[in-house]
Design a protein around this motif. Structure first.
Motif, PDB file in Angstrom:
ATOM      1  N   MET A 185       0.829  -1.204   0.000  1.00 52.54           N
ATOM      2  CA  MET A 185       0.000   0.000   0.000  1.00 52.54           C
ATOM      3  C   MET A 185       0.862   1.251   0.000  1.00 52.54           C
ATOM      4  SD  MET A 185      -3.279  -0.830   2.450  1.00 52.54           S
ATOM      5  CE  MET A 185      -2.378  -1.663   3.764  1.00 52.54           C
ATOM      6  N   ALA A 186       1.915   1.251   0.804  1.00 48.86           N
ATOM      7  CA  ALA A 186       2.790   2.426   0.890  1.00 48.86           C
ATOM      8  C   ALA A 186       3.449   2.715  -0.451  1.00 48.86           C
ATOM      9  CB  ALA A 186       3.845   2.211   1.972  1.00 48.86           C
ATOM     10  N   GLN A 187       3.904   1.672  -1.131  1.00 48.08           N
ATOM     11  CA  GLN A 187       4.545   1.865  -2.428  1.00 48.08           C
ATOM     12  C   GLN A 187       3.571   2.440  -3.442  1.00 48.08           C
ATOM     13  OE1 GLN A 187       8.007   1.223  -3.227  1.00 48.08           O
ATOM     14  NE2 GLN A 187       7.251   2.595  -4.807  1.00 48.08           N
ATOM     15  N   GLN A 188       2.329   1.971  -3.423  1.00 44.86           N
ATOM     16  CA  GLN A 188       1.325   2.488  -4.347  1.00 44.86           C
ATOM     17  C   GLN A 188       0.984   3.944  -4.061  1.00 44.86           C
ATOM     18  OE1 GLN A 188      -1.396  -1.120  -3.771  1.00 44.86           O
ATOM     19  NE2 GLN A 188      -1.841  -0.560  -5.893  1.00 44.86           N
ATOM     20  N   MET A 189       0.964   4.322  -2.781  1.00 44.80           N
ATOM     21  CA  MET A 189       0.541   5.671  -2.414  1.00 44.80           C
ATOM     22  C   MET A 189       1.666   6.696  -2.550  1.00 44.80           C
ATOM     23  SD  MET A 189      -2.606   5.086  -1.762  1.00 44.80           S
ATOM     24  CE  MET A 189      -3.176   6.640  -1.102  1.00 44.80           C
ATOM     25  N   ALA A 198      -4.397  13.128  -1.892  1.00 42.62           N
ATOM     26  CA  ALA A 198      -3.621  13.684  -3.009  1.00 42.62           C
ATOM     27  C   ALA A 198      -4.297  13.418  -4.347  1.00 42.62           C
ATOM     28  CB  ALA A 198      -2.208  13.114  -2.995  1.00 42.62           C
ATOM     29  N   GLU A 199      -5.113  12.373  -4.422  1.00 45.16           N
ATOM     30  CA  GLU A 199      -5.790  12.059  -5.682  1.00 45.16           C
ATOM     31  C   GLU A 199      -6.802  13.133  -6.078  1.00 45.16           C
ATOM     32  OE1 GLU A 199      -9.478   9.125  -4.754  1.00 45.16           O
ATOM     33  OE2 GLU A 199      -7.524   8.301  -4.203  1.00 45.16           O
ATOM     34  N   VAL A 218       2.680  15.419   4.738  1.00 45.01           N
ATOM     35  CA  VAL A 218       2.515  14.184   3.971  1.00 45.01           C
ATOM     36  C   VAL A 218       2.289  14.500   2.497  1.00 45.01           C
ATOM     37  CG1 VAL A 218       1.124  12.106   3.671  1.00 45.01           C
ATOM     38  CG2 VAL A 218       1.626  12.939   5.968  1.00 45.01           C
ATOM     39  N   LEU A 219       1.443  15.493   2.216  1.00 43.36           N
ATOM     40  CA  LEU A 219       1.193  15.883   0.828  1.00 43.36           C
ATOM     41  C   LEU A 219       2.437  16.464   0.179  1.00 43.36           C
ATOM     42  CD1 LEU A 219      -2.330  17.521   1.255  1.00 43.36           C
ATOM     43  CD2 LEU A 219      -1.818  15.318   0.169  1.00 43.36           C
ATOM     44  N   ALA A 220       3.192  17.263   0.922  1.00 44.29           N
ATOM     45  CA  ALA A 220       4.417  17.859   0.381  1.00 44.29           C
ATOM     46  C   ALA A 220       5.447  16.788   0.049  1.00 44.29           C
ATOM     47  CB  ALA A 220       4.992  18.856   1.383  1.00 44.29           C
ATOM     48  N   ILE A 221       5.501  15.741   0.863  1.00 43.94           N
ATOM     49  CA  ILE A 221       6.429  14.640   0.611  1.00 43.94           C
ATOM     50  C   ILE A 221       5.988  13.825  -0.605  1.00 43.94           C
ATOM     51  CG2 ILE A 221       7.210  12.410   1.525  1.00 43.94           C
ATOM     52  CD1 ILE A 221       7.191  13.789   4.329  1.00 43.94           C
ATOM     53  N   ALA A 222       4.720  13.466  -0.634  1.00 42.38           N
ATOM     54  CA  ALA A 222       4.212  12.608  -1.707  1.00 42.38           C
ATOM     55  C   ALA A 222       4.160  13.314  -3.054  1.00 42.38           C
ATOM     56  CB  ALA A 222       2.819  12.091  -1.348  1.00 42.38           C
ATOM     57  N   ARG A 223       3.953  14.642  -3.009  1.00 37.50           N
ATOM     58  CA  ARG A 223       3.746  15.413  -4.233  1.00 37.50           C
ATOM     59  C   ARG A 223       4.693  16.619  -4.274  1.00 37.50           C
ATOM     60  NH1 ARG A 223      -1.466  15.263  -6.331  1.00 37.50           N
ATOM     61  NH2 ARG A 223      -0.710  16.946  -7.678  1.00 37.50           N
ATOM     62  N   ARG A 250     -14.632   9.452  -0.897  1.00 35.55           N
ATOM     63  CA  ARG A 250     -13.796   8.438  -0.251  1.00 35.55           C
ATOM     64  C   ARG A 250     -12.560   8.208  -1.102  1.00 35.55           C
ATOM     65  NH1 ARG A 250     -18.716   8.151   1.431  1.00 35.55           N
ATOM     66  NH2 ARG A 250     -19.150   7.459   3.574  1.00 35.55           N
ATOM     67  N   CYS A 251     -11.411   8.510  -0.532  1.00 35.17           N
ATOM     68  CA  CYS A 251     -10.145   8.465  -1.269  1.00 35.17           C
ATOM     69  C   CYS A 251      -9.342   7.222  -0.900  1.00 35.17           C
ATOM     70  CB  CYS A 251      -9.320   9.708  -0.959  1.00 35.17           C
ATOM     71  SG  CYS A 251     -10.127  11.263  -1.371  1.00 35.17           S
ATOM     72  N   GLY A 252      -8.641   6.676  -1.880  1.00 37.16           N
ATOM     73  CA  GLY A 252      -7.818   5.500  -1.654  1.00 37.16           C
ATOM     74  C   GLY A 252      -8.568   4.195  -1.780  1.00 37.16           C
ATOM     75  N   GLU A 253      -9.777   4.245  -2.321  1.00 37.42           N
ATOM     76  CA  GLU A 253     -10.545   3.003  -2.492  1.00 37.42           C
ATOM     77  C   GLU A 253      -9.840   2.084  -3.477  1.00 37.42           C
ATOM     78  OE1 GLU A 253     -15.148   3.680  -1.485  1.00 37.42           O
ATOM     79  OE2 GLU A 253     -14.559   4.556  -3.404  1.00 37.42           O
ATOM     80  N   GLY A 254      -9.835   0.805  -3.162  1.00 38.46           N
ATOM     81  CA  GLY A 254      -9.139  -0.161  -3.992  1.00 38.46           C
ATOM     82  C   GLY A 254      -7.685  -0.359  -3.605  1.00 38.46           C
ATOM     83  N   ILE A 255      -7.182   0.519  -2.729  1.00 37.62           N
ATOM     84  CA  ILE A 255      -5.798   0.404  -2.259  1.00 37.62           C
ATOM     85  C   ILE A 255      -5.762   0.251  -0.745  1.00 37.62           C
ATOM     86  CG2 ILE A 255      -3.540   1.515  -2.119  1.00 37.62           C
ATOM     87  CD1 ILE A 255      -4.208   3.012  -4.685  1.00 37.62           C
ATOM     88  N   LEU A 256      -6.445   1.158  -0.053  1.00 33.91           N
ATOM     89  CA  LEU A 256      -6.412   1.177   1.402  1.00 33.91           C
ATOM     90  C   LEU A 256      -7.526   0.328   1.996  1.00 33.91           C
ATOM     91  CD1 LEU A 256      -5.750   4.980   2.071  1.00 33.91           C
ATOM     92  CD2 LEU A 256      -4.085   3.129   1.795  1.00 33.91           C
TER      93      LEU A 256
END
Length: 222
Positions: free
Chosen positions: A23-27, A72-73, A94-99, A204-210
């Motif tokens: 999950m972490a790798q995907q996000m 972020a999506e 978290v957003l600044a790191i991911a994006r 709802r964000c992250g559906e299918g992953i989280l």
């Protein structure tokens, strides 16, 4: 602030367990190593300095990191973000790191938290972050954003009054909420109309992953 936390997550607090690694790798994708360093800081220094409760250290990833990065999506590339009541940096850091394409301004009024945010920003060399020691309710600042984010800050009606003035026209407030999001939104419609909110929905964000997708109230400023 001294560098009193190990930044290598291997074997330390905030370590990414094998069950969460996919999950972490995907996000986080290629930003995962930086996210791991931040998770370690949260689970150690964040706890010892009172920004997270002691029981939160083992749940840094599933309860905090994933809950924040999922939104972020909803954010297009190259946007200016204002994170109000940033606290330990959730979700702003978290957003600044991911994006890295986002430019994130953190609003945090309390000195202890503001100092922590400055430390993390420097330690992780986040060039897309600035921290301001101020309250969102103080009124419009000399900065405005395409998106304002908030997590565990205040009830929706209060957030609307504080955050909508910080948005550019057509900008959006993303408020991370819980199971009561629909009811909270339904009870706030008079406040939304008064504050020039033209559209509102629960996403709802992250559906299918989280395992537990993030619940977000998304409001658009007219």
């Amino acid at each position: 602030m001294p560098s009193d936390v190990p930044l290598n997550p291997s074997g330390g607090a905030g370590e990414l367990s094998p069950s969460l690694a996919v999950m972490a790798q995907q996000m986080f994708n290629e930003q995962l190593p930086l996210a791991e360093r931040y998770a370690t800081i949260l689970a150690t220094m964040g706890v010892t300095r009172g920004l997270l409760g002691p029981r939160e250290a083992p749940r840094v990833w599933d309860r905090h990191m994933f809950n924040c990065v999922a939104i972020a999506e909803l954010i297009p590339r190259d946007r200016k973000i204002i994170d109000v009541g940033s606290g330990a940096g959730l979700p702003g850091l978290v957003l600044a790191i991911a994006r890295p394409d986002l430019y994130v301004t953190l609003f945090e009024p309390l000195l202890r938290r503001h100092t922590f945010l400055q430390y993390v920003t420097s330690e992780l060399a986040l060039r897309n972050v600035q921290t301001l020691r101020r309250r969102a309710e103080a009124g419009p600042a000399d900065v405005s954003g395409h998106v304002v984010t908030a997590r565990a800050v205040a009830p929706l009606e209060r957030l609307v009054e504080w955050c909508v003035p910080l948005l550019r026209r057509g900008g959006r407030l993303l408020a991370i909420k819980g199971k009561g999001a629909e009811a909270e939104l339904n009870s706030a419609y008079s406040t939304l109309r008064k504050n020039r909110v033209s559209a509102a929905r629960v996403v709802r964000c992250g559906e299918g992953i989280l395992d537990s997708p993030s619940v977000v109230i998304e409001l658009t400023k007219s």
